[in-house]
Enzyme design. Structure first.
Site, PDB file in Angstrom:
ATOM      1  N   HIS A  17       0.837  -1.209   0.000  1.00 13.29           N
ATOM      2  CA  HIS A  17       0.000   0.000   0.000  1.00 13.29           C
ATOM      3  C   HIS A  17       0.871   1.258   0.000  1.00 13.29           C
ATOM      4  O   HIS A  17       0.591   2.218  -0.702  1.00 13.29           O
ATOM      5  CB  HIS A  17      -0.887   0.054   1.255  1.00 13.29           C
ATOM      6  CG  HIS A  17      -1.880  -1.058   1.391  1.00 13.29           C
ATOM      7  ND1 HIS A  17      -1.989  -1.823   2.519  1.00 13.29           N
ATOM      8  CD2 HIS A  17      -2.826  -1.516   0.535  1.00 13.29           C
ATOM      9  CE1 HIS A  17      -2.962  -2.711   2.374  1.00 13.29           C
ATOM     10  NE2 HIS A  17      -3.485  -2.551   1.167  1.00 13.29           N
ATOM     11  N   LYS A  41     -16.005  -7.151   3.806  1.00  7.45           N
ATOM     12  CA  LYS A  41     -15.122  -7.459   4.949  1.00  7.45           C
ATOM     13  C   LYS A  41     -15.676  -6.731   6.175  1.00  7.45           C
ATOM     14  O   LYS A  41     -15.096  -5.747   6.650  1.00  7.45           O
ATOM     15  CB  LYS A  41     -13.701  -6.953   4.680  1.00  7.45           C
ATOM     16  CG  LYS A  41     -13.021  -7.551   3.464  1.00  7.45           C
ATOM     17  CD  LYS A  41     -11.656  -6.861   3.252  1.00  7.45           C
ATOM     18  CE  LYS A  41     -10.995  -7.273   1.972  1.00  7.45           C
ATOM     19  NZ  LYS A  41      -9.850  -6.416   1.615  1.00  7.45           N
ATOM     20  N   ARG A  94      -2.295  -6.248  -7.956  1.00  7.46           N
ATOM     21  CA  ARG A  94      -1.175  -7.144  -7.667  1.00  7.46           C
ATOM     22  C   ARG A  94      -1.061  -8.251  -8.702  1.00  7.46           C
ATOM     23  O   ARG A  94      -0.029  -8.452  -9.301  1.00  7.46           O
ATOM     24  CB  ARG A  94      -1.342  -7.762  -6.264  1.00  7.46           C
ATOM     25  CG  ARG A  94      -1.112  -6.768  -5.156  1.00  7.46           C
ATOM     26  CD  ARG A  94      -1.594  -7.300  -3.859  1.00  7.46           C
ATOM     27  NE  ARG A  94      -3.009  -7.626  -3.937  1.00  7.46           N
ATOM     28  CZ  ARG A  94      -3.762  -7.964  -2.923  1.00  7.46           C
ATOM     29  NH1 ARG A  94      -3.243  -8.073  -1.741  1.00  7.46           N
ATOM     30  NH2 ARG A  94      -5.038  -8.228  -3.088  1.00  7.46           N
ATOM     31  N   SER A 132      -2.875  -7.828   3.256  1.00  9.87           N
ATOM     32  CA  SER A 132      -3.075  -7.610   4.691  1.00  9.87           C
ATOM     33  C   SER A 132      -3.439  -8.931   5.379  1.00  9.87           C
ATOM     34  O   SER A 132      -3.023  -9.189   6.509  1.00  9.87           O
ATOM     35  CB  SER A 132      -4.195  -6.592   4.916  1.00  9.87           C
ATOM     36  OG  SER A 132      -3.872  -5.372   4.312  1.00  9.87           O
TER      37      SER A 132
HETATM   38  O1  PNS Z   1      -8.910  -2.773   0.552  1.00  6.42           O
HETATM   39  P1  PNS Z   1     -10.244  -3.243   0.028  1.00  6.42           P
HETATM   40  O2  PNS Z   1     -11.041  -3.918   1.119  1.00  6.42           O
HETATM   41  O3  PNS Z   1     -10.097  -4.125  -1.186  1.00  6.42           O
HETATM   42  O4  PNS Z   1     -11.033  -1.919  -0.456  1.00  6.42           O
HETATM   43  C1  PNS Z   1     -12.323  -2.016  -1.024  1.00  6.42           C
HETATM   44  C2  PNS Z   1     -13.048  -0.668  -0.903  1.00  6.42           C
HETATM   45  C3  PNS Z   1     -13.136  -0.244   0.551  1.00  6.42           C
HETATM   46  C4  PNS Z   1     -12.301   0.371  -1.702  1.00  6.42           C
HETATM   47  C5  PNS Z   1     -14.482  -0.872  -1.488  1.00  6.42           C
HETATM   48  O5  PNS Z   1     -15.141  -1.873  -0.780  1.00  6.42           O
HETATM   49  C6  PNS Z   1     -15.311   0.419  -1.466  1.00  6.42           C
HETATM   50  O6  PNS Z   1     -15.170   1.247  -2.322  1.00  6.42           O
HETATM   51  N1  PNS Z   1     -16.176   0.551  -0.419  1.00  6.42           N
HETATM   52  C7  PNS Z   1     -17.065   1.705  -0.321  1.00  6.42           C
HETATM   53  C8  PNS Z   1     -18.495   1.307  -0.711  1.00  6.42           C
HETATM   54  C9  PNS Z   1     -18.754   1.539  -2.175  1.00  6.42           C
HETATM   55  O7  PNS Z   1     -18.610   2.633  -2.680  1.00  6.42           O
HETATM   56  N2  PNS Z   1     -19.153   0.468  -2.882  1.00  6.42           N
HETATM   57  C10 PNS Z   1     -19.485   0.571  -4.308  1.00  6.42           C
HETATM   58  C11 PNS Z   1     -18.289   0.373  -5.221  1.00  6.42           C
HETATM   59  S1  PNS Z   1     -17.903  -1.313  -5.362  1.00  6.42           S
END
Ligand code: PNS
Length: 165
Positions: A17, A41, A94, A132
């Protein structure tokens, strides 16, 4: 002035990150690291406050962090994007295994708000296997995670895993 948002769970932040943050900071005038809620998650190991604190501390290891801001949000990413009048969403890729989910999120975000462009940065070759979840698993079994997470947060990670045992 171009603003990029780098969203993620950061549970916890890894050197993978941090590498994306550093490179994004060279490409954009401002980078907002957005510690976000991922509905897939729901039970992060570290609290929101801990994850924010770890990101802030890790940024202390970067030479070029002056234009990086840390914030959090637990709604739709595009709502935050609109509020901050951002220009792009940054994601790190990745391996091919990341691609399908990331591609889907990029399309959904663009559909929800036409200005929400996503730019993917290829992970540094040393970070392609890093996640992570791997870090938490290695640390939980007493393994050495010093090559994977910023040294300023290692003690916090190992001690919390110790308490939870
Ligand atoms: O590190 P991660 O868990 O892969 O990140 C994912 C994240 C947090 C960027 C994604 O779940 C997100 O954008 N969450 C906010 C909710 C949202 O906007 N959802 C619609 C787009 S998929």
């Amino acid at each position: 002035m171009k603003t990029a948002i780098y969203p993620g769970s950061f549970d916890p932040i890894t050197y993978g990150h941090l590498d994306i943050m550093s490179r994004a900071a060279k490409l954009f005038d401002k980078v907002i690291v957005l510690v976000s809620y991922n509905p897939a998650k729901p039970n992060c190991f570290f609290s929101l406050e801990e994850r924010i604190e770890f990101v802030k501390r890790a940024l202390g290891e970067l030479k070029n962090s002056e234009n990086i801001e840390v914030d959090s949000h637990d709604g739709l990413l595009v709502d935050y994007f609109k509020k901050r009048e951002a220009d792009v969403i940054i994601k790190g890729l990745r391996a091919m295994s990341d691609f399908e989910a990331e591609f889907q999120m990029a399309l959904v975000n663009k559909d929800l708000f036409y200005k929400a462009e996503t730019i993917f940065l290829a992970a540094d070759v040393t970070g392609t296997f890093l996640s992570s979840s791997m870090v938490k698993q290695i640390a939980a079994f007493g393994g050495d995670v010093s090559a994977f997470v910023p040294h300023t947060i290692i003690t916090d990670i190992t001690s919390k895993l110790e308490i939870k045992k």
